[in-house]
Scaffold this active site. Structure first.
Site, PDB file in Angstrom:
ATOM      1  N   GLY A   1       0.783  -1.232   0.000  1.00 55.77           N
ATOM      2  CA  GLY A   1       0.000   0.000   0.000  1.00 55.77           C
ATOM      3  C   GLY A   1       0.811   1.278   0.000  1.00 55.77           C
ATOM      4  CE  LYS A   2       6.492   0.881  -2.593  1.00 55.64           C
ATOM      5  NZ  LYS A   2       5.926  -0.472  -2.811  1.00 55.64           N
ATOM      6  CB  THR A   3       0.663   3.781  -4.726  1.00 54.30           C
ATOM      7  OG1 THR A   3       1.879   3.318  -5.327  1.00 54.30           O
ATOM      8  CG2 THR A   3       0.071   4.875  -5.598  1.00 54.30           C
TER       9      THR A   3
ATOM     10  CE  LYS B   1       6.400   3.600  -8.219  1.00 54.95           C
ATOM     11  NZ  LYS B   1       6.172   2.871  -6.967  1.00 54.95           N
TER      12      LYS B   1
ATOM     13  CB  SER C   1       8.434  -2.611 -13.338  1.00 54.63           C
ATOM     14  OG  SER C   1       8.293  -2.961 -11.977  1.00 54.63           O
TER      15      SER C   1
ATOM     16  CG  ASP D   1       2.286   2.184  -8.154  1.00 54.73           C
ATOM     17  OD1 ASP D   1       1.139   1.745  -7.957  1.00 54.73           O
ATOM     18  OD2 ASP D   1       3.307   1.573  -7.794  1.00 54.73           O
TER      19      ASP D   1
ATOM     20  N   GLY E   1       8.564  -1.669  -4.571  1.00 55.12           N
ATOM     21  CA  GLY E   1       8.722  -2.870  -3.767  1.00 55.12           C
ATOM     22  C   GLY E   1       9.070  -2.537  -2.327  1.00 55.12           C
TER      23      GLY E   1
ATOM     24  CB  SER F   1      -1.475  -0.542   4.648  1.00 59.85           C
ATOM     25  OG  SER F   1      -2.517  -0.514   3.707  1.00 59.85           O
TER      26      SER F   1
END
Length: 219
Positions: A14-16, A37, A41, A52, A121, A178
């Site tokens: 859940g970084k984005t 960003k 990929s 993203d 990642g 998250s």
């Protein structure tokens, strides 16, 4: 001006989602916001609105056009693999210095109150042929917002990432836990409590699904 690096304890935690929530919270407070960003990929240029960088642009209130995409995410590869593996398939030799230069230039050019750099990642995921996400964080020297999950095993992954960042002298602004979409995941509140108990005084924030009020604590 605040500059933060959003990294993960694992892939797809859940970084984005966290980065977008922070950008929206900043704008809701009347602050200007920006995001980078440096490499992505698994992106389809025929349909990238849900990617993203597409989500970051939406959170920033910017148009979803190629000019805006190039500005925040210039290095894009189709295969859903680690960036260097995906780049290799397209004949590109992806190097850490390239990512570092892009981020440094973008940070220097941004006058925003809050600028986020989002990795790819987890902390130790390869970002280039010669560097991991951790190496990029060290090159930029930014405090980190570490995003962890709540799936079974996430506590260990998150605390291991915390110790890795600390061991290399990187400041941790906060850990965001998250909530997993898996109904079989361990109890969310207890997961957050367990992370906080062993995080050594680092701020731990619970990001429950469907809620974004927590993001205001980070901006």
């Amino acid at each position: 001006m605040r500059r933060l690096f959003v990294t993960g304890a694992h892939t797809d935690v859940g970084k984005t989602y966290v980065a977008c929530a922070m950008l929206r919270a900043a704008r809701a407070k009347g602050l200007s916001a920006d995001a980078l960003k440096p490499v992505v990929s698994g992106i389809d240029l025929a349909d990238w609105a849900g990617s993203d960088p597409g989500l970051l642009l939406e959170a920033l209130g910017r148009p979803l056009d190629l000019e805006a995409l190039d500005r925040i995410a210039p290095l894009r590869f189709a295969a859903p693999l680690s960036p260097p593996m995906a780049a290799r398939l397209e004949g590109v030799d992806l190097r850490l210095a390239q990512l570092t230069r892009f981020c440094q230039a973008g940070l220097a050019a941004s006058a925003a109150d809050l600028t986020l750099v989002e990795g790819a990642g987890g902390v130790m995921s390869p970002m280039a042929e010669d560097g991991t996400g951790l190496d990029l964080m060290l090159a930029l020297g930014l405090p980190g917002v570490l995003v962890g999950g709540s799936y079974l095993g996430a506590i260990s992954h998150t605390l291991t990432a915390v110790e890795t960042l600390r061991a290399r002298g990187l400041a941790i602004e906060a850990v965001v836990v998250s909530q997993s979409a898996d109904p079989q995941a361990p109890d969310f509140a207890q997961t957050v409590e367990s992370v906080a108990a062993f995080a050594g005084g680092v701020k731990v924030i619970a990001a429950a699904r469907g809620e974004q009020a927590w993001a205001s604590e980070l901006v």
